[in-house]
Every structure is written in structure tokens, then in C-alpha cells.
Design an enzyme around this catalytic site. Structure first.
Site, PDB file in Angstrom:
ATOM      1  N   CYS A 174      -2.601  10.417  -6.104  1.00 35.02           N
ATOM      2  CA  CYS A 174      -3.291   9.908  -4.925  1.00 35.02           C
ATOM      3  C   CYS A 174      -4.490  10.825  -4.801  1.00 35.02           C
ATOM      4  O   CYS A 174      -4.386  11.918  -4.297  1.00 35.02           O
ATOM      5  CB  CYS A 174      -2.311   9.940  -3.784  1.00 35.02           C
ATOM      6  SG  CYS A 174      -2.921  10.662  -2.314  1.00 35.02           S
TER       7      CYS A 174
ATOM      8  N   LYS B 163       0.861  -1.194   0.000  1.00 34.34           N
ATOM      9  CA  LYS B 163       0.000   0.000   0.000  1.00 34.34           C
ATOM     10  C   LYS B 163       0.890   1.235   0.000  1.00 34.34           C
ATOM     11  O   LYS B 163       1.922   1.265   0.687  1.00 34.34           O
ATOM     12  CB  LYS B 163      -0.875   0.004   1.268  1.00 34.34           C
ATOM     13  CG  LYS B 163      -1.578   1.330   1.551  1.00 34.34           C
ATOM     14  CD  LYS B 163      -2.640   1.668   0.496  1.00 34.34           C
ATOM     15  CE  LYS B 163      -3.234   3.056   0.755  1.00 34.34           C
ATOM     16  NZ  LYS B 163      -4.121   3.475  -0.366  1.00 34.34           N
TER      17      LYS B 163
HETATM   18  O1  LIG Z   1      -7.338   7.014  -1.222  1.00 32.05           O
HETATM   19  C1  LIG Z   1      -6.333   6.289  -1.370  1.00 32.05           C
HETATM   20  O2  LIG Z   1      -5.623   5.819  -0.440  1.00 32.05           O
HETATM   21  C2  LIG Z   1      -5.973   5.993  -2.786  1.00 32.05           C
HETATM   22  N1  LIG Z   1      -6.980   5.603  -3.600  1.00 32.05           N
HETATM   23  C3  LIG Z   1      -6.775   5.377  -4.940  1.00 32.05           C
HETATM   24  O3  LIG Z   1      -7.710   5.022  -5.696  1.00 32.05           O
HETATM   25  N2  LIG Z   1      -5.526   5.536  -5.456  1.00 32.05           N
HETATM   26  C4  LIG Z   1      -4.467   5.913  -4.695  1.00 32.05           C
HETATM   27  O4  LIG Z   1      -3.347   6.066  -5.225  1.00 32.05           O
HETATM   28  C5  LIG Z   1      -4.699   6.157  -3.293  1.00 32.05           C
HETATM   29 CL1  LIG Z   1      -3.358   6.620  -2.302  1.00 32.05          CL
END
Ligand SMILES: O=C(O)c1[nH]c(=O)[nH]c(=O)c1Cl
Length: 312
Positions: free
Chosen positions: A131, A44
Site C-alpha cells: 500500500c 477497496k
Molecule cells: O493509496 C491507496 O489507497 C492505494 N493506492 C494504490 O495504488 N495501491 C494500494 O494498494 C493502495 Cl491502498
């Protein structure tokens, strides 16, 4: 048939692995990935500090069955957790390890990269340039100047081969501009396309309410509905980055979409929404489906059809 592939100089026994963010936040999640039939695994996206992330509900599959929406808000254990995992990882195993970093600032990305470079581990770093769910923060991937500035700092620092995770682009001029930036960095050896399609809105017909809590219901879209945008981004960068590789992600529900991603140019293919909904057994299922497709079409290896999408 042979489903093996190479990315960033590492050999993957098969081309499938998780999309960063799914089944990869804790060691328990990552253990499930190690035990699955995936060919690799990625963590993650990490920030410098631990993050709880946004209030729930923050991920949901869509009632249409055509995808998902999420505004997780970068929940993660903090980069030292993943650095420790990388230090203890069994690199003699068949599965290479990818580490996703998503600093909330360039300074944080520098500090995290320095720590991983100092540890000098065989894992591959991937910087998340998109993000979409940290309120108030623009996507780095949509700010070309900021993206180039970040690479001017991070590429020399990382030194070894690394990758970047990109948001979807929708304008040919953006493909051209972004690729011209990436081609300036020799050790940027692959791009992962696509991250979720940013800031969709899912509304429930009965309750007349947004489905997820954060950001008034706005969140990144994934799943089958983003397949054609994903294929376009994979192929656009495959055509524009002749010395680099593309990892494809977006819309994979079966061997068929994996086949299409490889036709578009993907060297490896990640699964997000379908992994989230089905669990890690999805890798065995989809590897089998892809094998059957290749047998039916007479292909023995991925190289025989990678990037060979025809035009009319
Ligand atoms: O809200 C998130 O954690 C998230 N959610 C996404 O769909 N892509 C990302 O790169 C991230 Cl970092």
C-alpha cells in the site's frame, strides 16, 4: 468461446474484475460492479477504522494518456463495513466476492482476519502487502522478513484459501526470495500482481507543478505504462509458484492486454485505470474484444493458452 475461470476454488463466469481500489469503496460502487459484465468483484482495501485518505487531487489520469498516478492514502469505510457487505452478499449469484484487507499493522490485520474467519463466509480474503501511499510506512511487500512474519501469523489464522496483493518486483533475486516465502504456505493459493508502481512523480509542463497534492506529488503509477512490468511479475510468479495461481493486473486497456496477461500465466485479470476512466461498461467491451481475439487465433478456452508464452 469460454471466458470462465476458477480462482481459489471459486468459479468466475469470466476472468475480468476490478482492481481493488477502483469502483469498490462504497456499496453504491460495489452495486455497479455487481450489475456490470465483470466476472467477480473485490472491495477497496480495508483498514480497521474508517479513513478519509489523503487530500485531493490524489488520483489523476496522466496527460500522456499512458496511465495514472494516485496517492489515495487508503480511504475506506473501515473493515466492519465490508464485513457487513460480505454478510449480506448474495453468494448464489454467479460472481464470487473477494475482500481486500490492508491493516496499518499486523495487529490490525489479525483483528480483521479474526472477524472474517469468525463470520465463516464464502468470500475470499486477500491481504494487501503493498500500500504505497501511507507516508512513513514501508511497503510490507518490499520487506521480505516482515512479509514472512506476517504470513506465519495470518495464514494459519485465515485457514481457508486466501491471496496476497503484491507490489511489482524488478530484480530476479526478489522474485526468487518472495516465491520461496509464498511456497511455504499451502493455503496461500494465489498472488495478485501488480499493485501500482510505487512513488512515481507526474509534473505539469505548463504550471511546473506536481499533479497530485499528497507526498509532494509522489504516487503509484498505473495504466498502459506499467503493462510490461505487470506481465513480467505475472510470469515470474507463474513460473515460481507451480501449485498456486496468479491474478494479473496492470496495463489492461483492451482485450489484447488481457490476452497477454493470460499468456503470461494469469488465471484472472483485473482492470484499474481503464475502469476508473471508462466506467463499468469496460467489462462488456473487453470481454467482447478478448472473445474476438480468441476466435481469430482459434482458442476456445483460456486453459488452451494460459501460461503458454513462448521464449526464443
Ligand atoms: O493509496 C491507496 O489507497 C492505494 N493506492 C494504490 O495504488 N495501491 C494500494 O494498494 C493502495 Cl491502498
Amino acid at each position: 468461446v469460454d471466458l470462465s475461470t476458477k480462482v481459489a476454488g471459486l468459479s468466475l463466469p469470466n476472468l475480468l474484475f476490478n482492481a481493488s481500489g477502483v469502483c469498490c469503496q462504497t456499496e453504491a460502487d460495489l452495486k455497479l460492479m455487481i450489475e456490470s459484465e465483470s466476472g467477480s468483484l473485490i472491495t477497496k482495501s480495508a483498514t480497521y477504522e474508517y479513513r478519509e485518505g489523503n487530500p485531493s487531487p490524489r488520483y489523476l489520469p496522466l496527460p500522456s494518456g499512458l496511465g495514472s498516478i494516485n496517492s489515495m492514502g487508503l480511504p475506506n469505510e473501515g473493515y466492519e463495513y465490508y464485513l457487513n457487505f460480505a454478510k449480506n452478499y448474495d453468494y448464489s449469484s454467479k460472481k464470487p466476492l473477494f475482500i481486500s484487507l490492508s491493516g496499518l499493522s499486523l495487529a490490525d490485520n489479525v483483528k480483521m482476519c479474526e472477524a472474517f474467519v469468525a463470520a465463516d463466509l464464502p468470500c475470499v480474503l486477500e491481504v494487501n502487502f503493498s500500500c504505497p501511499n501511507v507516508p512513513g510506512k514501508p511497503q510490507l511487500g518490499y520487506d521480505m522478513e516482515a512479509m514472512e512474519n506476517a504470513l506465519n501469523v495470518l495464514a494459519p489464522l485465515i485457514k481457508k484459501p486466501f491471496g496476497v496483493k503484491l507490489p511489482p518486483y524488478f530484480d530476479i533475486a526478489h522474485f526468487d526470495t518472495a516465491a520461496a516465502i509464498f511456497n511455504k504456505f499451502d493455503n496461500l493459493v494465489y498472488v495478485t500482481c501488480i499493485n501500482s508502481v510505487g512513488n512515481g512523480l507526474a509534473i505539469d509542463f505548463e504550471t511546473e507543478s506536481a499533479l497530485i497534492k499528497p507526498k509532494d506529488g509522489f504516487g503509484g503509477l498505473g495504466g498502459l505504462m506499467v503493462l510490461n512490468t505487470a506481465l513480467a511479475n505475472v510470469n515470474a510468479f507463474y513460473r515460481r509458484l507451480p501449485t498456486k495461481q496468479v491474478i494479473g493486473v496492470g496495463g489492461v486497456t483492451s482485450g489484447k492486454e488481457v490476452f497477454l496477461h493470460v499468456l503470461a500465466g494469469a488465471s484472472a485479470v483485473q482492470i484499474g485505470t481503464t475502469l476508473k476512466e471508462e466506467g463499468p461498461t469496460v467489462f462488456a467491451r473487453i470481454n467482447k474484444e478478448l472473445t474476438d481475439i480468441m476466435i481469430a487465433k482459434g482458442y476456445k478456452s483460456l486453459d488452451e493458452f494460459r501460461g503458454k508464452v513462448k521464449t526464443l
